[in-house]
Design a protein around this motif. Structure first.
Motif, short mmCIF file in Angstrom:
data_model
loop_
_atom_site.label_atom_id
_atom_site.label_comp_id
_atom_site.label_asym_id
_atom_site.label_seq_id
_atom_site.Cartn_x
_atom_site.Cartn_y
_atom_site.Cartn_z
N HIS A 129 0.87 -1.18 0.00
CA HIS A 129 0.00 0.00 0.00
C HIS A 129 0.90 1.22 0.00
CE1 HIS A 129 -3.25 2.67 0.66
NE2 HIS A 129 -3.03 2.88 1.94
N ASN A 130 0.99 1.89 -1.15
CA ASN A 130 1.73 3.15 -1.16
C ASN A 130 1.05 4.11 -2.13
OD1 ASN A 130 2.52 2.45 -3.73
ND2 ASN A 130 4.70 2.36 -3.28
N VAL A 131 1.74 5.19 -2.47
CA VAL A 131 1.11 6.25 -3.26
C VAL A 131 0.61 5.71 -4.60
CG1 VAL A 131 1.46 8.50 -4.28
CG2 VAL A 131 2.59 7.92 -2.15
N ASN A 132 1.47 4.92 -5.26
CA ASN A 132 1.14 4.51 -6.62
C ASN A 132 0.33 3.22 -6.68
OD1 ASN A 132 2.71 6.63 -7.58
ND2 ASN A 132 4.56 5.40 -7.26
N CYS A 133 0.32 2.48 -5.59
CA CYS A 133 -0.36 1.18 -5.62
C CYS A 133 -1.27 1.15 -4.40
CB CYS A 133 0.68 0.05 -5.57
SG CYS A 133 -0.06 -1.57 -5.52
N ASN A 134 -2.52 1.49 -4.59
CA ASN A 134 -3.43 1.64 -3.46
C ASN A 134 -4.01 0.29 -3.08
OD1 ASN A 134 -4.92 2.91 -1.56
ND2 ASN A 134 -6.58 3.44 -2.94
N HIS A 135 -3.67 -0.18 -1.89
CA HIS A 135 -4.13 -1.49 -1.40
C HIS A 135 -3.94 -2.57 -2.46
CE1 HIS A 135 -5.49 0.11 2.34
NE2 HIS A 135 -6.27 0.98 1.76
N GLY A 136 -2.70 -2.65 -2.95
CA GLY A 136 -2.40 -3.62 -3.99
C GLY A 136 -1.63 -4.81 -3.44
N LEU A 137 -0.95 -5.51 -4.34
CA LEU A 137 -0.27 -6.74 -3.94
C LEU A 137 0.98 -6.93 -4.79
CD1 LEU A 137 -1.55 -9.60 -5.98
CD2 LEU A 137 -3.20 -7.80 -5.62
N ILE A 138 1.90 -7.71 -4.26
CA ILE A 138 3.12 -8.09 -5.01
C ILE A 138 3.22 -9.60 -4.95
CG2 ILE A 138 5.61 -7.81 -5.18
CD1 ILE A 138 5.46 -5.37 -3.51
N TYR A 139 3.52 -10.23 -6.08
CA TYR A 139 3.80 -11.66 -5.98
C TYR A 139 4.93 -12.01 -6.93
CZ TYR A 139 0.68 -12.04 -10.07
OH TYR A 139 0.09 -11.90 -11.30
N VAL A 140 5.56 -13.15 -6.64
CA VAL A 140 6.69 -13.60 -7.45
C VAL A 140 6.34 -14.95 -8.04
CG1 VAL A 140 9.13 -14.16 -7.44
CG2 VAL A 140 8.27 -12.41 -5.91
N THR A 141 6.47 -15.08 -9.36
CA THR A 141 6.12 -16.35 -10.00
C THR A 141 7.33 -17.28 -9.97
OG1 THR A 141 6.85 -15.66 -12.17
CG2 THR A 141 4.61 -15.08 -11.55
N SER A 142 7.08 -18.55 -10.22
CA SER A 142 8.19 -19.51 -10.17
C SER A 142 9.13 -19.31 -11.36
CB SER A 142 7.65 -20.94 -10.17
OG SER A 142 6.82 -21.12 -11.28
N GLN A 143 8.67 -18.60 -12.38
CA GLN A 143 9.59 -18.30 -13.50
C GLN A 143 10.54 -17.16 -13.14
OE1 GLN A 143 6.08 -18.55 -14.75
NE2 GLN A 143 6.62 -20.71 -14.95
N GLY A 144 10.31 -16.52 -11.97
CA GLY A 144 11.24 -15.48 -11.55
C GLY A 144 10.82 -14.08 -11.94
N TYR A 145 9.52 -13.83 -12.02
CA TYR A 145 9.06 -12.45 -12.28
C TYR A 145 8.39 -11.91 -11.03
CZ TYR A 145 10.00 -13.02 -17.23
OH TYR A 145 10.63 -13.20 -18.43
N LEU A 146 8.75 -10.69 -10.65
CA LEU A 146 8.08 -10.03 -9.55
C LEU A 146 7.05 -9.07 -10.15
CD1 LEU A 146 9.39 -8.69 -6.28
CD2 LEU A 146 8.41 -7.00 -7.78
N LYS A 147 5.78 -9.23 -9.75
CA LYS A 147 4.72 -8.41 -10.34
C LYS A 147 4.03 -7.60 -9.27
CE LYS A 147 3.91 -11.60 -14.13
NZ LYS A 147 2.95 -12.00 -15.16
N ILE A 148 3.87 -6.32 -9.54
CA ILE A 148 3.12 -5.44 -8.63
C ILE A 148 1.76 -5.19 -9.29
CG2 ILE A 148 3.08 -3.21 -7.48
CD1 ILE A 148 6.07 -3.22 -7.53
N CYS A 149 0.68 -5.52 -8.58
CA CYS A 149 -0.64 -5.52 -9.19
C CYS A 149 -1.68 -4.93 -8.25
CB CYS A 149 -1.11 -6.95 -9.50
SG CYS A 149 0.02 -7.92 -10.46
N GLN A 150 -2.88 -4.74 -8.82
CA GLN A 150 -4.06 -4.43 -8.02
C GLN A 150 -5.18 -5.36 -8.43
OE1 GLN A 150 -4.12 -0.13 -8.83
NE2 GLN A 150 -4.41 0.19 -6.66
#
Length: 1455
Positions: free
Chosen positions: A986-1007
């Protein structure tokens, strides 16, 4: 495909029955005094101290789903609501409430559809402790009485009554078909129930006196001495003997010493053609029911009621009597008085009777529903969705006249019930169901500005977040202020003060039914590169649902696809955490204090890689600050906040650091205490971590446990090994901390300790005083032997323990409470006793719990959930509840003290004696075998992601568990395959969002996509249409959705007649014979159009790109995107084809048109997006269209014709005469499947050489088809059809079989009762599963395997999937076992429910070649030993069964 599985994927949502009653609590449990409201400018009208009064439960049924809700009132907590402008306005109806919402108590899927429902109450005399029961009626003649059982937190049947089978055959009096199922009603004082079965048989169910009943008294009846209503005996009254022929409705009236039943019946029926001669044919008769003497004398009656009377409404005391509801009139009758009210121009009275008063508004009341808002005001919901208020103007017990007035508009209802004296519920099959709060007061006539003010207030009362979450059609009613709150004013009569009602929508239950048609299409944010199962989350269903003004397009997605903000490649990630940082010095402390905890931004993102840790600042952008902070640089095991977010704790393999922002304040090393041992062995490292401020629980790799105890005043931490575990030999498999937060910690209520249960927590004072009431912390430990203990922290007293937790029992009770063993339990134990010996062969000795979590989410009434994951991938989920049992003494004799130092008396006093857990069924296929090595924790709890709370399950099949209304909503996330780590951001650009990392090695910031409502079986977005959608198709190239929609338009009758005459249809209406009054009457006509919609990229509202209007009285019946071969240019063209019919009455020969439109090439110019290229009028209605190998197949009336396309016109090539009227056409290669409205299905073939359509075979039976489709399994072709009796049949063509009459007859392969009207089948290729990949080399049959996705009118979605013979035989044997092994709610038999219903027609039973996954899903809910036992009895293993069920759900995850 000789074998198939029937699987529901989305259950029914259209509510058919609703009722209110005190099911889970009695009147006396309820003392909700509202807080006084500040005196205000509305003081003159609303008494500030208005009691809401006791609120009963809400019981609803949808298809075969039964749910019980509590109405939870959220009181204003004293804080002024943040309103724009800041000034406090009048409170009005909100009445000290900030809102009310529905909370689920229990949910059941029954093996039968509920036909009708009644609430059996227990009279008014001594209702203090008494509770009501639910009476349900099922098809043919089954009745079940259900009561709520506190000890199991669910319903149990107190009596069952069945009037079917050979013994009761005489009740049918020779008839086989009945217009409707059983109808059940209850006496208002609860003395008896009546059930009308087989049209003319009245079953009287006599209630038991307190303390008696059909249920034996061996069970503990003294559960808090509440006594639910029960049935004692029953008998039958044959209404035919009382000279009643056609019973339409019945009810019990108020105010008599004995129960009095009023029956509405018709002596001699009339019909539309004879109404001018014979119109007042209905009668009501009142029978006094003496249940002891079994006599029923008639005490009064009334004749000459209109032929269209259809419903009775009993008037509450003190007035009494009954209202008879007709289409155009309302009549009141009692023993002493009667009066009536005409509602429109069609109201007429019988000859030689006095003039009937007319209401001053024009309405039609056919198909209306009603309830009482007060003892003299009834609320009606009409077929157009208007709410009408009917006031009975009375003097003493004599009703003088009826007054009807309009109120607001609302949803089209299927049922309506008042819940207590302040709420009512509008249940709907056609739109979302609404919970509405109403207020009533007497007042001076209100001024206009007053009206606006109240409308304003109520929109304020729903917070913006709730408004966003509320479904679209409820929302439109709320936002249009004048509809929302209309002060309904009765004409000022001398004796009645004027009543004013105002309404506020408080909650809504989303409904996607009735699903008439759907298209399977690509989502806007689809990923073109996805493969395998991740590819499936590229698709969504766009469904036509609802009716009239509740019509909507529902966009359904089974799996969640988050909206991507940014992604980075990050290989080798092990875990991610976000932490807060509250600076304890400077002015920031004050600002953070005022900011609500929920809205605080995260300070750091910690990423643990295989050998190092990265730290990023989560300010405006994510910048790496690893070098400038004192974080441990190696790999991190876990991180979190301590001391009210003032410190961060970072745990790594051999130590921990406490940090204040970026500065380290303390470092700890573990394993130091065994440094004196001379062995050189590897020092034990941290395996798993659980943080509950101010404690951190560590489980080491050697199985030992350490606790870090924080000191809030100094913000330091010390290592502590709990003495219980210090010298314990029992191996621990999983452990966690549970933080029971909140102003009233929940678990304290379950203790019998006086000081504990009062809920006074000792505030822990922090250095800045902001660190108040922290709640309690508990430690849950699961041992290798399957036992679960809950300890109080930091004393480590055992407060709750369960033996054999791993087996997944349906209820968990503290092991030190004596369980009252009922006879059924004993029998079950005996049954499994002998078998346990052999079952041991298969017991997986290494079954253990690998992860535990317990969490209570925010909410005034929320209860904790307990989750556990086994090493075979099974997930157990439990929901806690309180049960204060009568047996409060511990079992002293068989207590084996788990740690010898503690004496028993001390132990028993502090136990959570009243705590129980009930197992929750999970509709999830997240099973995955976890290796024995140390695994990453999979359960990630979140408090607020896009306004929802719950947990996220990582792993190879990740899923969202969202907690809405105290129920778990589970939505898988397939789009990225396996997910290794998850955290919220939860920050300015990502309001109550989430971060996850896939097994292929990608970090994704989403809502989370905000347009979807996740409080449903599948995430759903409703696009309101304000008209009825009929059919939708998808044009993939442009991502367009052509849609047939009809809107009712009210026109004067002379305009309708002249438009018919204009079209010169060969007959002229006799205008002279119609008098001028009648020509002024209004008539509602449906106007059709084809809209072409395009979804917006943002996923918001959809825009209409083009509209194709139909002519007057022309109905569009079908719309399809087809591919035709242009014989001039020799290339294929994609065209939009529309089939229509003119509806002009029975005197005119039917005609229809076929229209072809081409899509323009440039998409920018929306003016001419579609261009008409061809139109032709045909004889008969054009009801179905399909393209067959480049030709166009048209079903017009009883004929199907095949046409070539030259580019400018259609030329007929071949034809076939179908029997009556074609409802569906399906094509595979050159085969045609045709469904007829009455004559079942025909299987045709098209030969290019002789240009002929020839019949291969047909079904010789009669069948009213709803939908048809081909089913392909490898090289076998089957034909599937659904019918009007809610059945599904599968046929096949086998000319070589003897019984197929040389191939003329289609043979039945399987038949099944679906329990809902199936409106559309769609063939989709099944996904390869793990089992298939191994055998793929041997046979290619598995790759060409298709399933059918279907939708129903109840709002349910399911699929029919082919099975191979081995799997089918295994699952069918299991199904037969489960019929006996599982206790079925309401005592319904799944086998009889799934039997083909012929409804009186001759039908030869077909083969039983379909398994019912609804029943098979109960297998996973059985305790482990019973699962092993049943698997052993049918000669297979548990893992084999679970793998088959898992493969089936994997193969059919299409969305």
């Amino acid at each position: 495909m000789s074998y198939a599985a029937f699987k529901m994927m989305h259950w029914a949502t259209g509510i058919e029955n609703c009722a209110a009653g005190f099911i889970t609590h009695s009147l006396v449990d309820f003392a909700a005094q509202m807080p006084p409201i500040q005196a205000d400018d509305l003081e003159s009208e609303w008494s500030p101290m208005r009691r809401i009064g006791p609120i009963p439960n809400l019981v609803v049924t949808a298809g075969n789903v039964l749910e019980i809700y509590l109405v939870r009132i959220q009181e204003d907590d004293g804080r002024p609501a943040a309103r724009p402008g800041g000034e406090q306005r009048g409170v009005g109806i909100t009445d000290g409430l900030s809102g009310a919402r529905l909370e689920l108590v229990c949910h059941y899927r029954l093996h039968g559809n509920v036909e009708s429902m009644a609430i059996l109450s227990l009279g008014v005399d001594d209702r203090s402790k008494r509770r009501d029961s639910i009476v349900l009626a099922f098809q043919d003649a089954k009745l079940t009485v259900l009561e709520y059982d506190d000890s199991t937190h669910g319903l149990r049947a107190s009596s069952m009554h069945c009037f079917e089978g050979p013994d009761w055959h005489f009740l049918k009096r020779g008839r086989e078909r009945f217009a409707r199922g059983p109808l059940v009603k209850a006496d208002p004082l609860g003395r008896c129930c009546g059930a009308l079965i087989y049209g003319l048989q009245m079953i009287i169910l006599k209630s038991a006196q307190a303390g008696q009943g059909l249920v034996g008294d061996d069970e503990p009846a003294s559960s808090g001495s509440t006594f639910p209503a029960r049935i004692e005996s029953s008998y039958v009254i044959n209404l035919h003997d009382l000279d009643m022929k056609h019973v339409k409705d019945f009810t019990f009236v108020h105010g008599y010493i004995e129960p009095v039943m009023v029956i509405l019946h018709e002596r001699e029926p009339t019909w539309a053609g004879r109404i001018s001669w014979k119109h007042h044919t209905c009668t009501i008769s009142a029978l006094s029911i003496s249940t002891t003497l079994k006599q029923h004398p008639m005490i009064w009656s009334a004749v000459n009621l209109p032929h269209d009377a259809y419903k009775l409404l009993a008037v509450p005391s003190p007035i009494g009597g009954v209202l008879v509801i007709c289409a155009n009139t309302i009549h009141y009758h009692s023993q002493s008085a009667s009066c009536s009210l005409g509602l429109n121009n069609f109201a007429n009275q019988p000859e030689n009777s006095s003039e009937m008063p007319k209401s001053n508004i024009n309405v039609e009341l056919d198909a209306a529903n009603a309830t009482w808002l007060s003892h003299d005001v009834a609320m009606f919901s009409s077929k157009t969705g208007e709410l009408l208020l009917l006031t009975l103007v009375y003097d003493g017990r004599v009703v003088q006249r009826l007054d009807l007035m309009k109120s607001k508009a609302s949803v089209l209802t299927s049922g309506i019930t008042a819940i207590g004296s302040s709420f009512f519920f509008l249940g709907s099959r056609l739109g979302d169901s609404l919970l509405v709060q109403y207020g009533c007061g007497t007042s001076t006539p209100t001024t206009a500005n007053m009206k606006d003010e109240v409308a304003d207030i109520e929109v304020d009362g729903l917070s913006a977040k709730r408004l966003r979450r509320m479904s679209s059609d409820a929302l439109q009613e709320v936002v249009s202020g004048e509809e929302l709150s209309l002060y309904s004013t009765a004409p000022n009569s001398s004796e009645s003060a004027q009543k004013s009602f105002s309404f506020a929508v408080r909650d809504s239950l989303v409904n996607i039914g009735p699903l008439k048609d759907f298209s399977y299409s690509l989502r806007i944010n689809a990923d073109p590169n996805a493969t395998g199962i991740a590819k499936q989350s590229n698709y969504e269903l766009v469904c036509c649902s609802g009716h009239g003004k509740n019509g909507a397009l529902c966009v359904l997605q089974q799996s969640v696809r988050p909206e991507l903000i940014t992604e980075v490649e990050l290989p080798g990630c092990k875990g991610i955490w976000t932490v807060y940082h509250k600076s304890s010095r400077g002015h920031t402390a004050d600002s953070s204090k005022t900011m609500p905890e929920d809205d605080e931004y995260h300070a750091y993102l910690i990423i643990s890689l295989e050998a190092r840790t990265m730290v990023l600042e989560t300010a405006d952008d994510l910048g790496e600050v690893t070098e400038t902070v004192d974080y441990y640089k190696g790999s991190t095991i876990s991180a979190g906040n301590l001391f009210g977010r003032r410190r961060v704790v970072q745990i790594f393999a051999h130590g921990a650091r406490i940090l204040d922002g970026s500065y380290m304040t303390q470092e700890l090393n573990f394993g130091g205490h065994n440094s004196d041992s001379t062995t050189n062995s590897e020092v034990s490292a941290v395996a798993s971590v659980s943080i509950a401020d101010p404690y951190v629980l560590l489980k080491m790799t050697d199985g030992s446990i350490q606790l870090l105890v924080g000191d809030p005043s100094a913000c330091t931490v010390s290592v502590n090994v709990p003495p219980i575990f210090a010298n314990s030999t029992k191996l621990i498999s999983a452990c966690t901390l549970y933080h029971d937060k909140g102003p009233e910690p929940w678990l304290r209520k379950t203790s019998t300790d006086a000081w504990l249960s009062t809920g006074i927590a000792e505030p822990i004072d922090g250095s800045d005083g902001s660190y108040h009431d922290q709640g309690d912390v508990y430690c849950l430990v699961c041992y290798e032997n399957g036992r679960l203990d809950i300890f109080d922290v930091p004393t480590f007293k055992c407060v709750f323990s369960v033996e054999n937790f791993i087996s997944g029992k349906t209820h968990l009770v503290d092991a030190y409470i004596p369980e009252p063993t009922t006879s059924t339990q004993v029998n079950k134990e005996k049954m499994f006793e002998g078998a346990k010996v052999q079952a041991k062969k298969e017991t997986p000795e290494n079954m253990k719990i690998v992860e535990l979590a317990m969490q209570r989410w925010f909410g005034q009434y929320s209860r904790p959930f307990l989750f556990a994951i086994l090493n075979d991938g099974t997930m157990l989920c439990y929901h806690a509840y309180i049960y204060e049992g009568p047996e409060n003494a511990p079992k002293v004799e068989d207590v084996v003290s788990p740690h010898n130092g503690m004496d028993i008396s001390n132990m028993s006093s502090s136990r959570l004696r009243n705590l129980r857990f009930i197992r929750v069924a999970l509709d999830i296929t997240a099973r995955e075998e976890s290796p024995d090595s140390v695994t990453q924790p999979r359960i990630m709890v979140f408090k607020n992601v896009g306004g929802y709370q719950g947990l996220f399950l990582t792993g190879s099949r990740p899923a969202w568990f969202m907690v809405c209304r105290e129920r778990l909503r589970i939505h898988p996330q397939l789009c990225d395959g396996s997910i290794v780590a998850f955290t919220v951001l939860h920050n300015v650009n990502c309001n109550h969002g989430l971060i996850y990392v896939t097994s292929q090695g990608y970090l994704k910031i989403c809502q989370l996509p905000s347009v979807f409502n996740y409080d449903s079986y599948w995430p759903v977005q409703k696009v309101p249409l304000r008209g009825t959608p009929h059919q939708v198709t998808y044009f993939a190239e442009k991502n367009l959705y052509p849609l047939i929609i009809s809107v009712p338009v009210v026109k004067p009758l002379n305009q309708v007649l002249s438009s018919l005459a204009d079209q010169d249809i060969g007959h002229q209406t006799d205008r002279e014979s119609i008098n001028s009054d009648d020509l002024q009457k209004f008539y509602s006509v449906d106007e059709f159009e084809v809209r072409i919609l395009e979804p917006e990229k943002s996923g918001g509202c959809w825009e209409t790109r083009a509209t194709i209007p139909m002519q007057t009285s022309e109905n569009a019946l079908t719309v399809r995107v087809i591919t035709l071969f242009n014989t001039t240019t020799r290339e294929n063209e994609s065209l939009l084809a529309i089939g229509t019919a003119y509806v002009q009455g029975e005197d005119v020969a039917a005609r229809g048109r076929v229209l072809l439109y081409s899509f323009s090439k440039n998409s920018e110019n929306s003016q001419n997006l579609v261009l008409e290229v061809y139109s032709k009028e045909l004889k008969g209605a054009v009801s179905a269209l399909a393209s067959l190998q480049g030709h166009l197949l048209i079903a017009s009336g009883p004929k199907i014709t095949l046409h070539k396309w030259t580019g400018s016109e259609l030329n007929g090539v071949a034809f076939y005469d179908a029997p009556l009227h074609v409802v569906s056409l399906n094509i595979v290669k050159n085969f045609i499947l045709l469904g007829d409205i009455h004559k079942s299905i025909y299987f045709l073939n098209w030969k290019e050489q002789g240009a002929q359509l020839s019949l291969l075979a047909k079904d010789f039976g009669t069948l009213d088809c709803y939908a048809t489709e081909f089913l392909i399994d490898g090289s076998t072709l089957s034909l599937v059809v659904s019918d009007d009796q809610k059945n599904i049949q599968i046929f096949y063509y086998a000319p070589k079989m003897l019984e197929s009459w040389k191939g003329q007859k289609l043979l039945c392969r399987a038949e099944f009762h679906a329990g809902a009207h199936v409106t559309k089948f769609l063939r989709l290729q099944m996904l390869p599963t793990s089992a298939d990949r191994t055998t793929a080399a041997t046979g290619s049959d598995k790759t060409n395997r298709f399933a059918l996705l279907f939708s129903t009118l109840d709002g349910s979605i399911g699929c029919i999937a082919p099975l191979d013979e081995l799997t089918f035989r295994r699952l069918q044997t299991l199904q037969r076992k489960l019929v006996d092994a599982v206790p079925h709610v309401c005592g319904l038999n799944p086998r009889s429910f799934r039997q083909f219903r012929a409804n009186g027609k001759a039908h030869r039973p077909g083969p039983d070649n379909m398994v019912d996954c609804e029943l098979l899903s109960h297998y996973e809910m059985l305790p482990l030993d019973e699962q092993l036992e049943i698997a052993h009895q049918i000669g297979t293993t548990r893992s084999q069964i679970l793998s088959n069920l898992n493969d089936l759900s994997l193969g059919t995850s299409f969305l």
